[in-house]
Design a protein around this motif. Sequence first.
Motif, PDB file in Angstrom:
ATOM      1  N   SER A  43       0.817  -1.226   0.000  1.00 47.95           N
ATOM      2  CA  SER A  43       0.000   0.000   0.000  1.00 47.95           C
ATOM      3  C   SER A  43       0.842   1.264   0.000  1.00 47.95           C
ATOM      4  CB  SER A  43      -1.002  -0.002   1.148  1.00 47.95           C
ATOM      5  OG  SER A  43      -0.393   0.137   2.404  1.00 47.95           O
ATOM      6  N   VAL A  49      -5.239   4.279  -6.120  1.00 43.95           N
ATOM      7  CA  VAL A  49      -6.057   5.225  -5.343  1.00 43.95           C
ATOM      8  C   VAL A  49      -7.392   5.487  -6.042  1.00 43.95           C
ATOM      9  CG1 VAL A  49      -6.233   7.627  -4.533  1.00 43.95           C
ATOM     10  CG2 VAL A  49      -4.117   6.336  -4.172  1.00 43.95           C
ATOM     11  N   MET A  52     -13.385   6.933  -1.857  1.00 46.74           N
ATOM     12  CA  MET A  52     -14.407   6.150  -1.173  1.00 46.74           C
ATOM     13  C   MET A  52     -15.131   7.118  -0.253  1.00 46.74           C
ATOM     14  SD  MET A  52     -13.716   2.648   0.879  1.00 46.74           S
ATOM     15  CE  MET A  52     -14.771   2.022   2.165  1.00 46.74           C
ATOM     16  N   VAL A  55     -13.254  10.470   0.055  1.00 47.25           N
ATOM     17  CA  VAL A  55     -11.852  10.608   0.468  1.00 47.25           C
ATOM     18  C   VAL A  55     -10.996   9.585  -0.276  1.00 47.25           C
ATOM     19  CG1 VAL A  55     -12.420  11.533   2.752  1.00 47.25           C
ATOM     20  CG2 VAL A  55     -12.104   9.063   2.458  1.00 47.25           C
ATOM     21  N   PRO A  56      -9.705   9.935  -0.469  1.00 48.22           N
ATOM     22  CA  PRO A  56      -8.849   9.009  -1.219  1.00 48.22           C
ATOM     23  C   PRO A  56      -8.507   7.778  -0.377  1.00 48.22           C
ATOM     24  CG  PRO A  56      -7.536  10.804  -0.327  1.00 48.22           C
ATOM     25  CD  PRO A  56      -8.962  11.124   0.001  1.00 48.22           C
ATOM     26  N   VAL A  57      -8.560   6.628  -0.983  1.00 48.83           N
ATOM     27  CA  VAL A  57      -8.108   5.399  -0.312  1.00 48.83           C
ATOM     28  C   VAL A  57      -7.298   4.577  -1.297  1.00 48.83           C
ATOM     29  CG1 VAL A  57     -10.124   5.294   1.217  1.00 48.83           C
ATOM     30  CG2 VAL A  57     -10.129   3.984  -0.926  1.00 48.83           C
ATOM     31  N   LYS A  58      -6.462   3.710  -0.768  1.00 47.53           N
ATOM     32  CA  LYS A  58      -5.732   2.776  -1.612  1.00 47.53           C
ATOM     33  C   LYS A  58      -6.593   1.527  -1.748  1.00 47.53           C
ATOM     34  CE  LYS A  58      -1.321   4.850  -1.209  1.00 47.53           C
ATOM     35  NZ  LYS A  58      -0.019   5.045  -0.595  1.00 47.53           N
ATOM     36  N   CYS A  60      -6.182  -1.204  -2.988  1.00 47.64           N
ATOM     37  CA  CYS A  60      -5.540  -2.490  -2.748  1.00 47.64           C
ATOM     38  C   CYS A  60      -5.356  -2.727  -1.266  1.00 47.64           C
ATOM     39  CB  CYS A  60      -4.198  -2.584  -3.461  1.00 47.64           C
ATOM     40  SG  CYS A  60      -2.867  -1.799  -2.556  1.00 47.64           S
ATOM     41  N   ALA A  61      -5.782  -1.781  -0.433  1.00 45.98           N
ATOM     42  CA  ALA A  61      -5.673  -1.947   1.021  1.00 45.98           C
ATOM     43  C   ALA A  61      -7.031  -1.710   1.675  1.00 45.98           C
ATOM     44  CB  ALA A  61      -4.612  -1.015   1.595  1.00 45.98           C
ATOM     45  N   VAL A  62      -8.081  -2.040   0.925  1.00 45.57           N
ATOM     46  CA  VAL A  62      -9.446  -1.991   1.456  1.00 45.57           C
ATOM     47  C   VAL A  62     -10.126  -3.273   0.980  1.00 45.57           C
ATOM     48  CG1 VAL A  62     -11.672  -0.802   1.388  1.00 45.57           C
ATOM     49  CG2 VAL A  62      -9.555   0.531   1.282  1.00 45.57           C
ATOM     50  N   ILE A  75     -10.981   6.370 -11.780  1.00 44.86           N
ATOM     51  CA  ILE A  75     -10.505   7.193 -12.896  1.00 44.86           C
ATOM     52  C   ILE A  75     -11.521   7.195 -14.050  1.00 44.86           C
ATOM     53  CG2 ILE A  75      -9.169   5.296 -13.966  1.00 44.86           C
ATOM     54  CD1 ILE A  75      -8.054   8.979 -13.819  1.00 44.86           C
ATOM     55  N   VAL A 108      -4.010  11.145 -10.580  1.00 45.69           N
ATOM     56  CA  VAL A 108      -5.158  12.022 -10.850  1.00 45.69           C
ATOM     57  C   VAL A 108      -6.135  11.972  -9.682  1.00 45.69           C
ATOM     58  CG1 VAL A 108      -7.186  12.325 -12.336  1.00 45.69           C
ATOM     59  CG2 VAL A 108      -4.938  11.905 -13.355  1.00 45.69           C
ATOM     60  N   TYR A 129       1.532  16.164  -0.445  1.00 45.45           N
ATOM     61  CA  TYR A 129       0.287  15.393  -0.567  1.00 45.45           C
ATOM     62  C   TYR A 129       0.477  14.165  -1.447  1.00 45.45           C
ATOM     63  CZ  TYR A 129      -4.736  14.625  -0.468  1.00 45.45           C
ATOM     64  OH  TYR A 129      -5.973  14.083  -0.247  1.00 45.45           O
ATOM     65  N   LEU A 130       1.387  14.275  -2.414  1.00 42.34           N
ATOM     66  CA  LEU A 130       1.581  13.169  -3.356  1.00 42.34           C
ATOM     67  C   LEU A 130       2.598  12.150  -2.853  1.00 42.34           C
ATOM     68  CD1 LEU A 130       1.512  15.094  -6.757  1.00 42.34           C
ATOM     69  CD2 LEU A 130      -0.336  13.806  -5.662  1.00 42.34           C
ATOM     70  N   GLY A 132       2.221   9.582  -1.240  1.00 42.74           N
ATOM     71  CA  GLY A 132       1.739   8.206  -1.326  1.00 42.74           C
ATOM     72  C   GLY A 132       1.533   7.733  -2.748  1.00 42.74           C
TER      73      GLY A 132
ATOM     74  N   GLN C  31      -4.293  -0.920   7.137  1.00 46.30           N
ATOM     75  CA  GLN C  31      -3.161  -0.416   6.346  1.00 46.30           C
ATOM     76  C   GLN C  31      -1.859  -1.166   6.641  1.00 46.30           C
ATOM     77  OE1 GLN C  31      -4.090   2.107   3.799  1.00 46.30           O
ATOM     78  NE2 GLN C  31      -5.762   0.857   4.563  1.00 46.30           N
ATOM     79  N   ILE C  34      -3.430  -5.603   6.078  1.00 48.60           N
ATOM     80  CA  ILE C  34      -3.670  -6.129   4.723  1.00 48.60           C
ATOM     81  C   ILE C  34      -2.355  -6.464   4.015  1.00 48.60           C
ATOM     82  CG2 ILE C  34      -4.667  -5.609   2.442  1.00 48.60           C
ATOM     83  CD1 ILE C  34      -6.982  -4.210   3.932  1.00 48.60           C
ATOM     84  N   LYS C  38      -1.283 -10.162   2.731  1.00 47.82           N
ATOM     85  CA  LYS C  38      -0.855 -10.434   1.345  1.00 47.82           C
ATOM     86  C   LYS C  38       0.423 -11.262   1.322  1.00 47.82           C
ATOM     87  CE  LYS C  38      -2.693  -6.225  -0.741  1.00 47.82           C
ATOM     88  NZ  LYS C  38      -2.312  -4.939  -1.325  1.00 47.82           N
ATOM     89  N   ASP C  98       0.403   8.437   4.283  1.00 44.40           N
ATOM     90  CA  ASP C  98       0.109   9.419   3.256  1.00 44.40           C
ATOM     91  C   ASP C  98      -1.401   9.663   3.291  1.00 44.40           C
ATOM     92  OD1 ASP C  98      -1.304   7.526   1.386  1.00 44.40           O
ATOM     93  OD2 ASP C  98       0.662   6.573   1.389  1.00 44.40           O
ATOM     94  N   PRO C  99      -1.908  10.606   2.501  1.00 36.97           N
ATOM     95  CA  PRO C  99      -3.335  10.953   2.634  1.00 36.97           C
ATOM     96  C   PRO C  99      -4.280   9.749   2.499  1.00 36.97           C
ATOM     97  CG  PRO C  99      -2.220  12.590   1.311  1.00 36.97           C
ATOM     98  CD  PRO C  99      -1.209  11.513   1.584  1.00 36.97           C
ATOM     99  N   ALA C 100      -4.007   8.860   1.556  1.00 31.09           N
ATOM    100  CA  ALA C 100      -4.919   7.722   1.364  1.00 31.09           C
ATOM    101  C   ALA C 100      -4.833   6.750   2.536  1.00 31.09           C
ATOM    102  CB  ALA C 100      -4.602   7.009   0.047  1.00 31.09           C
ATOM    103  N   SER C 103      -6.808   8.088   5.384  1.00 33.24           N
ATOM    104  CA  SER C 103      -8.261   7.934   5.257  1.00 33.24           C
ATOM    105  C   SER C 103      -8.742   6.654   5.905  1.00 33.24           C
ATOM    106  CB  SER C 103      -8.672   7.873   3.776  1.00 33.24           C
ATOM    107  OG  SER C 103      -8.351   9.046   3.103  1.00 33.24           O
ATOM    108  N   ARG C 104      -7.883   5.642   5.971  1.00 34.56           N
ATOM    109  CA  ARG C 104      -8.315   4.320   6.444  1.00 34.56           C
ATOM    110  C   ARG C 104      -7.715   3.941   7.795  1.00 34.56           C
ATOM    111  NH1 ARG C 104     -12.644   2.122   4.971  1.00 34.56           N
ATOM    112  NH2 ARG C 104     -11.828   0.059   5.479  1.00 34.56           N
TER     113      ARG C 104
END
Lengths: 161, 787, 263
Positions: A43, A49, A52, A55-58, A60-62, A75, A108, A129-130, A132, C31, C34, C38, C98-100, C103-104
């Motif tokens: 992740s 990303v 959800m 808000v942004p989430v990954k 692959c980690a939900v 996207i 994006v 912010y980027l 991740g 976070q 998971i 994996k 990070d921000p994502a 969120s979780r």
Amino acid sequence: MPKVSMKVNGKAVSGEVEGRTLLAQFLREGLRLTGTHIGCDTSQCGACVVHMNGVPVKSCAVFALDAEGAEIRTIEGMANADGSLSVIQQAFQDHHALQCGFCTPGMVMSAAALLAENPRPTEAEVRKYLEGNICRCTGCHNIVKAVLAASGQDVAAIAAE
Amino acid sequence: MPKDHGIGASSKRREDVRFLTGRGRYTDDINLTGQAYAAFVRSQVAHGRLRGVDTSAAAAMPGVLHVFTGKDFESVGGLPCGWQVTDRHGKPMLEPRHPVLAHGKVRHVGDPIALVVAETAEQARDAAEAVVAEIEELPAVIDMKAAVRGGPLVHDELGSNLCYDWGFVEENREAVDQAIRNAHHVTTLELVNQRLVPNAMEPRVAVGDYNPATDETTLYTTSQNPHVIRLLMGAFVLGIPEHKLRVVAPDVGGGFGSKIFHYAEEAAVTFAARALKRPVKWTASRSESFVTDAQGRDHVTKIELALDKDGHFLAIRTETYANMGAYLSTFAPSVPTWLHGTLMAGNYKTPLIYVNVKAVFTNTVPVDAYRGAGRPEATFQLERVIDKAAREMGIDPVEIRRRNFIDSFPYQTPVAVQYDTGNYHATMDKLLEIADVAGFEKRLQESKARGMLRGLGINCYIEACGIAPSNLVGQLGARAGLYESATVRVNATGGIVVMTGSHSHGQGHETSFAQVISEMIGVPESQVEIIHGDTANTPMGMGTYGSRSIAVGGSAMVRAANKIIAKAKKIAAHLLEASDADIELKDGKFTVAGTDKSVDWGSVCLAAYVPHNYPLADLEPGLEETAFYDPSNFTFPAGAYACEVEVDPETGKVTVDRFAAADDFGNIINPMIVDGQVHGGLAQGIGQALLETTAYDENGQLLTGSYMDYAMPRADDLPFYRVDHSCKTPCTHNPLGVKGCGEAGAIGSPPAVVNAVIDALHRGGMTHVTHIDMPLSPSRVWAAMQR
Amino acid sequence: MYAFDFERPTTIADAVKALAAADAQALGGGQTLIPTLKQRLAQPSKLVSLTHIAEMRGVCRADDGSVAIGGATPHAVVAKEAASLYPALAKLAGQIGDPAVRSRGTIGGSLANNDPSACYPAAVLASGATIVTNSRRIAADDFFRGMFATALNPGEIIVEVRFPVPEKAAYAKFPQPASRFALTGVFVAKFASGVRVAVTGASEGGVFRWKEAEQALSSNFSAEAVRGLSVSPAGMIGDLHGTPEYRAHLVRVMTARAVQAAA
């Protein structure tokens, strides 16, 4: 197998999944929304990303089952209603903010989340912010520039450098 | 006014729309009817004797179709190596067998032992856990010097871990030794060019498919060169004739070298698909990529530079240990030799050079070309030792370089290659301007006021691109030609399709190649389509690496387009009742010179396909031409880079505050894309200098096997770059005058960063620090500062 | 990942019941869990997701003046909603991952995992917070039991964390370059009763209180007060990203920076 229902890009969807099915897998394999990419298994890369519930989430980690009832945006749901590129997407093209395109969907989605939260970020805020989202192609220069441009800021001075 | 289309225009990339809307088609997006899924059982130990593989439990698990082991692959070939290096005594390198699936021994963590195919990916992975490999663990050999001093043998049958001991130029050896013995000053530097993981963001994927009705086999794969994979896998591994084998590399998410090579997984899934008569898909997890993608660099070098009292370079002697890993990857032997030794002259008139390279087998992942491939290693040692020499002799680092610049061309180096053109003073002048070196002192004071150290690092680089003249590389041991191909197909209504043997995995060929055709014929770029990546519809090509696409692939396309133009002129001459020698093509219109008689592009194309009024006796109908282009020399992009860093004296953390790059790429097709290529290369070079490393423990376990420990450069690690490519000395031997720009950034930037950090420490009074090995992580810089 | 069942209780009581099953495991934001699953490094029979339990989410000021944070509250929510109540804690939450990930990832999940490089343990320990579980209250000083070990019993859930709010506080984090976890992070909290300093990322024993600095800072709350102190490298983590000596050095530097930021 358990069933999961959610709204993806405004459309109600449902499908059977395993407990271990990730949201990213459900989107890619279940719904064939292959714009969401998987670039790592810790992740960190951010290619997956999505938004959800705003808000942004990954993804692959939900777990897909944890997204029950959620509003998901990918996207594929980012372009304008008439199919034209959104302001952020257009800025990415205008400023050459993508090369191979693999990290691009996540970039994006993260950029959109940033601008929703902070409509006029500084360069440092964009870079932070980027953190991740990993891009191996662009050196991030043009991504940062595109995000600043999408926020309505003048990037001509950067272009001159 | 900048151009808005054609050569020199910053045309927006047409490929972007699909990538920005989630409509790209990467290999993992391909799902075939009836597709099964593959999972590999991999060695968890770095070295061991494989006593047996028990697949019975796995085979009985839900959804499992078959479990393949090394035994199943005994009837097919091993993975071939595409380059044979001859050592300094005239003997060929030691070349081990590289089985698709291990048998006999496992030789690195990640070495594939078995392949499970099941109905779902999770079922395949579940069953892979149930495969029992009986391995007698052997001591692993990780350190290169230990490996050649008599450590455990990676390949018992070779009798040595020394793949080759290469000397270049061997005849210069004694003269170099003598020059160094007699020199006024000799600067010596021992350094490590650390192992890197390429880390294209798209992990590798392979989908094998077989149609028993037609006996046709298809492989969809994440490759930079589908034709090369077809040739290697078809002819050397699986024995499938090329007309029955199609290899497709669709949208590919970055490569940086790591997707050049033919990998075991490609052959294995293709083999499985043929055996099971079902499509078989394998998708690497990132963890798997870390132990299977060919890695890069990993050189340990001692370099000596001899100078006269005025700082003129007299001789260079180097000794390098180059890690091959456990097997020879496709082009691995060429990287530390012909892509490295030939660049040791750099931008300088050094009359005598001797390069010794010992390539070594170890129980680690194979090493092969990674962005720059050999040239970053050459540049790094050279530009670091020059900086050290300048400091030792009290000469300004820019001045010592200028004093030694090659300034007349063509220039024959003492390391075989001949530079056709260049202007190193011009790029240095441009660099000093765009880097605002004049303002450094002021910025230094500002940093000091904040308690920070600041340093400035400057260096040059040169690289050999546009690989390569086939007859030359053949003499050097290449088992392939390195030409490129293109077919230009003009349709009846004037639309143009170019089928190129080059491959784009981020470089934007679909846009820039179309710009060239648009310029040549005078039609809008939107009237030109570029097809690549599928052996079924493109001519045999060698693919994309070594910054060769526009220089070699572009030249092939220009040749084919010139044939089209020549034929079209004949058709136009017929239509205009003139001599074809009098026909001029401009802006998509054929005109009889000196008259107002003309016919447009579309009418000529239509005549070619509806040949009612057509010189059928002299000219075939249709408008389609193919050309192959084999370069007569390498191209030599060169430039000068400057980096300014701040170092936190308390923590050792280095921040790149400014970075400037002045490059000479010759002519430029799309400046926007070229800027982007440089940016990306700079980030990879800065990543190498400050962040990235690949570490194995003494047992061969990878310590940096995920992004938790392998530090990738991210937006907040990087600055905005100042890049310039206005200094142009066009290549003299290809039709576009282009040199290539894909690797420059990664080649030129690591020494600039390290030079800057050393400069900062010296300015901060820590003059005992003469070198720090990359990556210059906070802990390493802090440790170096202590004393 | 191995196969497992998945439950989504909406009350704490149901979650506790679900976790009573053999090899059941609580899932916070996932976070860390998971990625671990994996790699097939864990094989739970059942995951019990805690993110749908409304009573475990949110940030508020409790009656006793402390700041109460629901165990399933994501870092991003803490970063936002605790900003006025406990700014140093909110700032720490805004630096995790990070921000994502923010969120979780949840505070309860982070504390229950007790990664030696996680940020939250430093805030909890330095603040002298109380971990409220479904069955009891645990003082921070009793909660952390070394790397990846806590006082939690199997099946016990962190439903809330209560932070006394210090007069002054700050967190100074030196990130590990790859993971961006804390290579060393120091949380300094100044209460009327004295100063507490907690260090994460550095020690093989996980988060710890640097008592010597606490003493020095209690009498003189300034960066100078810690500059003269030294930290022994014994017991510090040594890895690719830093030697024990480097981490010991960073403990001092980051403490001084936290004090500076707090003052």
